[in-house]
Design an enzyme around this catalytic site. Structure first.
Site, PDB file in Angstrom:
ATOM      1  N   SER A 158       0.865  -1.187   0.000  1.00 30.41           N
ATOM      2  CA  SER A 158       0.000   0.000   0.000  1.00 30.41           C
ATOM      3  C   SER A 158       0.893   1.226   0.000  1.00 30.41           C
ATOM      4  O   SER A 158       2.052   1.148   0.442  1.00 30.41           O
ATOM      5  CB  SER A 158      -0.864   0.000   1.272  1.00 30.41           C
ATOM      6  OG  SER A 158      -1.432   1.270   1.499  1.00 30.41           O
TER       7      SER A 158
ATOM      8  N   TYR B 118      -1.582  -1.309  10.423  1.00 27.17           N
ATOM      9  CA  TYR B 118      -1.733  -1.485   8.963  1.00 27.17           C
ATOM     10  C   TYR B 118      -0.497  -0.968   8.238  1.00 27.17           C
ATOM     11  O   TYR B 118       0.108  -1.674   7.419  1.00 27.17           O
ATOM     12  CB  TYR B 118      -2.989  -0.750   8.481  1.00 27.17           C
ATOM     13  CG  TYR B 118      -3.262  -0.924   7.003  1.00 27.17           C
ATOM     14  CD1 TYR B 118      -3.830  -2.106   6.522  1.00 27.17           C
ATOM     15  CD2 TYR B 118      -2.957   0.081   6.084  1.00 27.17           C
ATOM     16  CE1 TYR B 118      -4.085  -2.275   5.161  1.00 27.17           C
ATOM     17  CE2 TYR B 118      -3.203  -0.077   4.725  1.00 27.17           C
ATOM     18  CZ  TYR B 118      -3.770  -1.252   4.271  1.00 27.17           C
ATOM     19  OH  TYR B 118      -4.017  -1.423   2.921  1.00 27.17           O
TER      20      TYR B 118
HETATM   21  P1  NDP Z   1     -11.063  -6.657   0.099  1.00 25.12           P
HETATM   22  O1  NDP Z   1     -11.522  -6.549   1.504  1.00 25.12           O
HETATM   23  O2  NDP Z   1     -12.020  -6.707  -1.000  1.00 25.12           O
HETATM   24  O3  NDP Z   1     -10.112  -7.945  -0.066  1.00 25.12           O
HETATM   25  C1  NDP Z   1      -9.330  -8.463   0.924  1.00 25.12           C
HETATM   26  C2  NDP Z   1      -9.250  -9.942   0.688  1.00 25.12           C
HETATM   27  O4  NDP Z   1      -8.366 -10.529   1.636  1.00 25.12           O
HETATM   28  C3  NDP Z   1     -10.603 -10.604   0.842  1.00 25.12           C
HETATM   29  O5  NDP Z   1     -10.842 -11.442  -0.271  1.00 25.12           O
HETATM   30  C4  NDP Z   1     -10.452 -11.421   2.110  1.00 25.12           C
HETATM   31  O6  NDP Z   1     -11.214 -12.619   2.025  1.00 25.12           O
HETATM   32  C5  NDP Z   1      -8.965 -11.711   2.139  1.00 25.12           C
HETATM   33  N1  NDP Z   1      -8.477 -11.969   3.475  1.00 25.12           N
HETATM   34  C6  NDP Z   1      -8.529 -11.141   4.551  1.00 25.12           C
HETATM   35  N2  NDP Z   1      -7.986 -11.754   5.627  1.00 25.12           N
HETATM   36  C7  NDP Z   1      -7.581 -12.980   5.201  1.00 25.12           C
HETATM   37  C8  NDP Z   1      -6.951 -14.076   5.845  1.00 25.12           C
HETATM   38  N3  NDP Z   1      -6.611 -14.035   7.131  1.00 25.12           N
HETATM   39  N4  NDP Z   1      -6.675 -15.187   5.106  1.00 25.12           N
HETATM   40  C9  NDP Z   1      -7.011 -15.243   3.787  1.00 25.12           C
HETATM   41  N5  NDP Z   1      -7.602 -14.231   3.126  1.00 25.12           N
HETATM   42  C10 NDP Z   1      -7.888 -13.126   3.839  1.00 25.12           C
HETATM   43  O7  NDP Z   1     -10.052  -5.461  -0.077  1.00 25.12           O
HETATM   44  P2  NDP Z   1      -9.096  -5.009  -1.267  1.00 25.12           P
HETATM   45  O8  NDP Z   1      -9.327  -5.785  -2.486  1.00 25.12           O
HETATM   46  O9  NDP Z   1      -9.181  -3.566  -1.291  1.00 25.12           O
HETATM   47  O10 NDP Z   1      -7.673  -5.386  -0.636  1.00 25.12           O
HETATM   48  C11 NDP Z   1      -6.737  -6.261  -1.252  1.00 25.12           C
HETATM   49  C12 NDP Z   1      -5.351  -5.860  -0.797  1.00 25.12           C
HETATM   50  O11 NDP Z   1      -5.043  -4.566  -1.307  1.00 25.12           O
HETATM   51  C13 NDP Z   1      -5.215  -5.776   0.729  1.00 25.12           C
HETATM   52  O12 NDP Z   1      -3.962  -6.320   1.107  1.00 25.12           O
HETATM   53  C14 NDP Z   1      -5.242  -4.277   0.980  1.00 25.12           C
HETATM   54  O13 NDP Z   1      -4.552  -3.927   2.144  1.00 25.12           O
HETATM   55  C15 NDP Z   1      -4.559  -3.759  -0.267  1.00 25.12           C
HETATM   56  N6  NDP Z   1      -4.840  -2.360  -0.544  1.00 25.12           N
HETATM   57  C16 NDP Z   1      -6.121  -1.945  -0.814  1.00 25.12           C
HETATM   58  C17 NDP Z   1      -6.370  -0.598  -1.077  1.00 25.12           C
HETATM   59  C18 NDP Z   1      -7.749  -0.068  -1.373  1.00 25.12           C
HETATM   60  O14 NDP Z   1      -7.931   1.150  -1.420  1.00 25.12           O
HETATM   61  N7  NDP Z   1      -8.737  -0.898  -1.610  1.00 25.12           N
HETATM   62  C19 NDP Z   1      -5.283   0.381  -1.062  1.00 25.12           C
HETATM   63  C20 NDP Z   1      -3.989  -0.166  -0.780  1.00 25.12           C
HETATM   64  C21 NDP Z   1      -3.790  -1.485  -0.535  1.00 25.12           C
HETATM   65  P3  NDP Z   1     -11.924 -13.249   3.319  1.00 25.12           P
HETATM   66  O15 NDP Z   1     -12.626 -12.134   4.028  1.00 25.12           O
HETATM   67  O16 NDP Z   1     -12.827 -14.281   2.730  1.00 25.12           O
HETATM   68  O17 NDP Z   1     -10.827 -13.865   4.122  1.00 25.12           O
END
Ligand code: NDP
Length: 258
Positions: A131, A144
């Protein structure tokens, strides 16, 4: 593909599937993984659901095993799973600190460790979704931001240690992207600023050179580049996909002159 059931992860899965990769879709929610796999198959991709928690060493190991059992090899690992955070250090509890670290950083370590022997075998690559907060802290986002900074260094250590065996490791640093995570944060801003979600995105992007958030597909296309042969000599980089947010100086006096 960790966290492949939604947001950036799902968009990356679509893109890599279209590029010809077979996909293993992981996440804690089995239903979300299953729905993503159905969506991907309907789009002509080869995809398998492998629900699990990246922070659990057994699940991480199983994830790599399932990939090898189904495809016989691992070419690309995308460490995308992540959760948000709410506190500055004094507001943070050990429990929430450890939960964020476990998912965002230790999870990437565990899955990478499980997949590395197969990645080495086929000179594969690791792409981690960090990020902009990995190098610029979001106010009140101690765990975070720290976890995302750790992810950048984890990628660099993999790049350095396993480059000699043909493994590349790179990090993408998105700014705000329209996903369930991004929307949830914007809804909080909207509530405090007496506006709606779109108003919150506009407000938070006043100083972004492109004046808008990114789309998941705009991250996915960069993952596709890093995973492919055009990036054959790209190793250990940290690539911002943020519309220029991180090059802006918010204190520049010229911004306050009329
Ligand atoms: P989402 O919440 O849509 O996606 C996050 C995903 O991570 C979900 O599919 C969730 O699935 C999975 N996840 C969370 N915890 C676990 C775990 N313990 N084990 C396995 N899977 C897990 O958010 P984004 O698509 O936005 O985020 C994706 C990545 O991008 C993240 O790392 C986020 O920090 C990063 N990011 C996002 C930004 C944004 O503005 N959206 C900006 C910068 C970085 P489930 O709940 O089923 O476990």
């Amino acid at each position: 593909m960790t966290g492949g059931g939604s947001g950036i992860g799902l968009a990356v899965a679509h893109r890599l599937g279209a590029d010809g990769f077979g996909l293993i879709i992981s996440g804690r929610r089995a239903e979300a993984c299953k729905a993503a796999v159905e969506e991907l198959r309907a789009a002509g991709c080869i995809a398998v659901a492998a629900p699990g928690d990246v922070g659990d060493p057994e699940d991480a190991r199983r994830l790599a095993e399932q990939a090898i059992a189904r495809f016989g090899r691992i070419d690309v690992l995308v460490n995308n799973a992540g959760i948000g955070d709410t506190g500055a250090v004094l507001e943070e509890t050990l429990e929430s600190w450890e939960r964020v670290m476990r998912t965002n950083l230790t999870g990437a370590f565990l899955v990478t460790q499980a997949a590395l022997p197969a990645l080495i075998e086929h000179r594969g690559c690791v792409i981690s979704i960090s990020s902009v907060n990995g190098y610029r802290p979001g106010p009140g986002w101690a765990a975070y931001s720290t976890s995302k900074a750790g992810l950048i260094m984890l990628a660099r250590t993999i790049a350095s240690d396993y480059g000699p065996q043909g493994v590349r490791a790179n990090c993408i640093c998105p700014g705000w992207i329209r996903t369930p995570m991004g929307d949830a944060d914007m809804d909080e801003v909207a509530e405090s600023q007496d506006t709606d979600r779109e108003g919150a995105y506009r407000l938070t992007h006043r100083d972004n050179p492109m004046r808008r958030p990114g789309e998941p597909e705009e991250v996915a296309s960069v993952v596709s580049f890093l995973a492919g042969p055009d990036a054959a000599y790209v190793n250990g980089v940290t690539l911002a996909v943020d519309g220029g947010t991180s090059i802006v100086d918010p204190t520049a006096v010229s911004r306050f002159r009329t």
